[in-house]
Design a protein around this motif. Structure first.
Motif, PDB file in Angstrom:
ATOM      1  N   ARG A   1      -7.497  34.713 -63.778  1.00  0.00           N
ATOM      2  CA  ARG A   1      -6.649  33.701 -63.147  1.00  0.00           C
ATOM      3  C   ARG A   1      -7.302  32.323 -63.291  1.00  0.00           C
ATOM      4  NH1 ARG A   1      -2.680  36.515 -60.696  1.00  0.00           N
ATOM      5  NH2 ARG A   1      -3.186  38.666 -60.072  1.00  0.00           N
TER       6      ARG A   1
ATOM      7  N   ALA B   1      -5.158  38.593 -63.588  1.00  0.00           N
ATOM      8  CA  ALA B   1      -3.709  38.777 -63.615  1.00  0.00           C
ATOM      9  C   ALA B   1      -3.342  39.991 -64.446  1.00  0.00           C
ATOM     10  CB  ALA B   1      -3.030  37.530 -64.178  1.00  0.00           C
TER      11      ALA B   1
ATOM     12  N   GLY C   1       1.859  39.682 -54.663  1.00  0.00           N
ATOM     13  CA  GLY C   1       1.106  38.443 -54.547  1.00  0.00           C
ATOM     14  C   GLY C   1       1.369  37.650 -53.293  1.00  0.00           C
TER      15      GLY C   1
ATOM     16  N   TYR D   1      -2.480  44.064 -56.299  1.00  0.00           N
ATOM     17  CA  TYR D   1      -2.709  42.719 -56.821  1.00  0.00           C
ATOM     18  C   TYR D   1      -4.214  42.487 -56.864  1.00  0.00           C
ATOM     19  CZ  TYR D   1      -2.374  37.572 -57.027  1.00  0.00           C
ATOM     20  OH  TYR D   1      -2.472  36.256 -57.381  1.00  0.00           O
TER      21      TYR D   1
END
Length: 701
Positions: free
Chosen positions: A38, A32, A173, A27
């Motif tokens: 993000r 993203a 996440g 992650y």
């Protein structure tokens, strides 16, 4: 440097999305997907794009200058140069959205409450053992469980004052806890220093991002420490107990003492009389009410705990038992740092709180459980092994990186002493962007350490914390001791927040004004020797330079045997340094004929008593032990002396003439130190002892 700048120029017009290597399986905190920033990173990403790599390069230099000027250090135990190792800080912060941080806060507070109840239970009724929720053997066999502290339960049932949790984000996440610190959590001071640096490096960006401030956390810390003072004293005396300048985080100890307005003390500065703790000053004994300790549990009292400790205060446990002093965190709290507890946190949460954990723990198994051990040994290559009793050089083991032989050895060790090992699921840590000077952005694995302090009947969470990143791309080990660096952590607010001051007006809260006029005997002694060693080094360098220049001149005109003055000068060097036999004892005639090797030894041999390097090392050791008593400017000069001394010892010197430049720089730094302490230092007791040492050394010579 030129090659780095050329690369930076070549990348000047490329955006973050074009230069940032997005990881395949982890992650990423900023992206993203490739090119998809993000939402809470968008403003920051645009701002950094607008700056460009060349400007970021300038900001890196500014950050490094601030760290150097503030003498921010972190000592690496296995590095010979650890005493002068600069703190590593990446100029790009970690950003966390406000709504996510709210969820993190609730989970951290719940875990702090849980561990507080567990600590009180382990040193009280021990219901978790009676009900067999946790095995008794990994409590009673752990060195953090102190029988001497059994029954020392605070009446307000608030036993855990400070708490820190290491958080990691999994590929899906989710944030999980991979470790907890309950003994003397370190890193809060470094987080504050990171904030000081980044707010100066990016002043406009920091202001416009509406970052939650850290000062409120330290305000709550001051309130909590003052509340713990026994006997309802107004203006209680609070001290910060440090193991000394060789500790890895000694900078933080001195920094927090200065920032909070407390006295930094060593164990030898304190004494117990009539079950009370006293600070030994030159004039009298002064009562101590609260000790914020940075010394491990077992070293705090050689009388009742570890007998060979030279860091603690004999009788401290008895003073705590009598209720005459409060220790933060309480003695015995290191038992909660046993990683085996992580395997039982869900059951403990149900037992004490009747709730599920809001912030889960990474999957953990204790090898002392036969079923757990069987599972671990069958899946050894997919887990991380942690010792129940971590020590220097015995830390986390990533089994996937072991050879077949190393894996077999580890397997045998687990089978022989299973209760000493804990296994955790190997998590692919999330990545965050770092700026690699001259090369642009790179992704590094990261861990966030969050800090909490008791406040009323709950806890206050530092908004953000200390983010640590791995030293190289792809490396999973995230540790400052293994070359990792750090980041400031920005928790973004939806609007500007109200500033909180650090100074409080309540009479129960200790003033930020330290009792600088009342120095301990140790500080007086260290100041005295700072003055003596500084004067000794300055005089020795002057004599060495004269001898070197005179030697170079005489070699052009005559022989050393014919130069009576030079021979007397060389003998004076031996007498001044007491480095016998030198130029006066056995073998002196040969050394006088060819003095260069002897002079070189007097300059660079740090193991030779009386040499310049040995004198400077002694000066630096004395100065570090009283760094909280020195001004920022004086500490910068001391740091310069340290760097010049290090260069003098480590450079490949084959001829005496090679040392002249370093000697010139050293004399300039020592003269600067003399000027600062003579003209810009407050004339209190510390200065008087420093001046006394300087004048006595000068008179002796």
């Amino acid at each position: 440097m030129g090659e780095k700048l050329e690369r930076a120029v070549g990348q000047q017009n490329r955006s973050l999305s074009q230069t940032y290597p997005l990881p395949d399986q982890a992650y990423d905190e900023m992206f993203a997907a490739p090119g998809d920033v993000r939402p809470h990173w968008e403003y920051f990403a645009r701002s950094v794009d607008a700056l460009g790599n060349m400007e970021l390069h300038e900001r890196v230099g500014e950050a490094q200058r601030l760290i150097r000027d503030n003498d921010v250090t972190y000592n690496i135990y296995t590095d010979p140069g650890g005493m002068s190792r600069a703190w590593g800080l990446d100029v790009l912060p970690l950003l966390i959205a406000s709504d996510e941080w709210s969820r993190i806060e609730r989970g951290l507070i719940q875990r702090a409450e849980l561990l507080n109840l567990l600590l009180g239970d382990l040193y009280g009724p021990r219901t978790v053992l009676k009900k067999k929720i946790i095995p008794f053997e990994f409590v009673f066999s752990h060195p953090g469980f102190l029988l001497s502290c059994d029954g020392l339960i605070r009446p307000d049932n608030r036993h855990l004052d400070l708490y820190a949790a290491d958080l990691a984000r999994t590929p899906d996440g989710q944030l999980v806890v991979i470790g907890e610190r309950t003994q003397a959590p370190s890193g809060a001071g470094y987080a504050l220093e990171n904030r000081f640096v980044l707010s100066q490096v990016f002043p406009s960006l920091f202001r416009d991002s509406h970052v939650h401030r850290l000062r409120g956390f330290f305000r709550s810390l001051r309130v909590r420490l003052s509340e713990l003072a026994p006997h309802d004293r107004d203006e209680p005396r609070i001290v910060v107990l440090t193991p000394g300048p060789r500790n890895e985080a000694y900078f933080e100890h001195a920094f927090l003492a200065n920032y909070l307005g407390y006295t930094l003390v060593h164990g030898t500065d304190l004494v117990v009389r009539d079950t009370r703790v006293w600070l030994k000053t030159l004039g009298s004994l002064q009562p101590v009410d609260v000790i914020l300790r940075r010394v491990d549990d077992e070293y705090c009292d050689p009388l009742e705990l570890r007998a060979d400790s030279q860091l603690g205060i004999p009788g401290l446990v008895q003073a705590v038992r009598a209720g005459n002093v409060a220790v933060v965190n309480p003695l015995g709290s290191s038992v909660l740092q046993n990683p085996a507890f992580l395997a039982f946190m869900p059951q403990l949460a149900q037992h004490f709180l009747g709730e599920d954990l809001l912030l889960p723990t990474v999957q953990t198994w204790w090898c002392g459980n036969p079923a757990h051990r069987k599972h671990i040994l069958a899946n050894l290559e997919r887990v991380v092994i942690k010792p129940v009793r971590p020590t220097v050089g015995k830390q986390t083991i990533f089994c996937s990186e072991l050879s077949r032989e190393e894996c077999a050895t580890l397997r045998r060790q687990i089978e022989q002493r299973p209760h000493l090992y804990v296994a955790q699921q190997q998590v692919t840590l999330s990545t965050a962007p770092v700026f690699v000077d001259g090369f642009g952005l790179d992704s590094r694995h990261m861990v966030l350490r969050s800090f909490l302090v008791a406040q009323g009947d709950s806890y206050r969470v530092m908004p953000g914390g200390l983010t640590r990143v791995s030293p190289t791309t792809g490396q999973l080990m995230v540790s400052n001791q293994y070359g990792g660096t750090s980041k400031d952590t920005w928790v973004l607010a939806s609007e500007p927040e109200r500033e909180e001051g650090l100074i409080l007006t309540s009479p129960r809260v200790a003033s930020r004004v330290r009792y600088d006029g009342e120095i301990s005997s140790r500080v007086a002694d260290s100041m005295f020797w700072v003055g003596r060693y500084a004067e000794r080094a300055e005089g020795l360098i002057r004599l060495l330079r004269v001898a070197q220049l005179h030697l170079a001149e005489e070699r052009l005109t005559t022989t050393i045997q014919q130069d009576y003055g030079l021979r007397q000068l060389l003998r004076a060097l031996t007498h001044q340094t007491t480095s016998y036999p030198g130029f006066v004892g056995e073998g002196a005639q040969q050394r006088l004929t060819d003095p260069e090797a002897e002079l070189l030894s007097l300059v660079t041999d740090a193991h030779r008593a009386g040499s310049l390097s040995q004198t400077l090392n002694s000066f630096l050791q004395a100065a570090r032990s009283v760094r909280d008593r020195l001004s920022d400017d004086t500490r910068r000069v001391v740091n310069d002396i340290d760097q010049q001394n290090w260069a003098l010892q480590r450079q490949s010197v084959t001829e005496l003439s090679d040392t002249l430049d370093e000697l010139d720089r050293l004399i300039n730094a020592l003269v600067g130190f003399s000027g600062l302490t003579s003209e810009n230092m407050t004339r209190e007791q510390g200065w008087r002892f420093l001046d006394l040492g300087r004048r006595l050394e000068r008179a002796l010579h």
